[in-house]
Design a protein around this motif. Structure first.
Motif, mmCIF file in Angstrom:
data_model
loop_
_atom_site.group_PDB
_atom_site.id
_atom_site.type_symbol
_atom_site.label_atom_id
_atom_site.label_comp_id
_atom_site.label_asym_id
_atom_site.label_seq_id
_atom_site.Cartn_x
_atom_site.Cartn_y
_atom_site.Cartn_z
ATOM 1 N N CYS A 36 46.009 -40.429 44.540
ATOM 2 C CA CYS A 36 47.366 -40.660 44.024
ATOM 3 C C CYS A 36 48.208 -39.399 44.094
ATOM 4 N N LEU A 59 49.520 -50.240 40.522
ATOM 5 C CA LEU A 59 49.362 -50.183 41.979
ATOM 6 C C LEU A 59 50.104 -51.333 42.649
ATOM 7 N N ALA A 93 47.457 -46.627 49.100
ATOM 8 C CA ALA A 93 47.469 -47.230 47.764
ATOM 9 C C ALA A 93 46.492 -48.400 47.708
#
Length: 85
Positions: free
Chosen positions: A45, A7, A64
């Motif tokens: 995601c 991430l 995110a």
């Protein structure tokens, strides 16, 4: 920890305007989260992956970031459950 690192790599890819790299990382994370039962994170995601090439950078970064924050909360609950079986 490795998923948190991915991430963080997504943030770097987005800053470098590497949308293909950003999308690839989102795809990898979606599969990984799905495999391990993190269904909310996997779905987020997948959404990020779908919008990675043309989405607004600030919005993508926020989404995110929400996944990263979610992982933090999941880890804390897991640790608490392990301490009190």
């Amino acid at each position: 920890a490795s998923r948190r690192g991915m991430l963080e790599d997504m943030a770097l890819a987005l800053e470098a305007n590497d949308r293909a790299g950003y999308r690839r990382l989102a795809h990898q994370l979606a599969g990984s989260f799905s495999l391990y039962g993190f269904l909310w994170a996997a779905a987020r995601c997948q959404e990020i992956e779908a919008d990675a090439l043309h989405g607004e950078a600030g919005e993508l970064a926020a989404r995110a970031g929400a996944v990263l924050a979610h992982l933090g909360s999941v880890h804390i609950r897991y640790a608490a459950n392990m301490a009190n079986p």
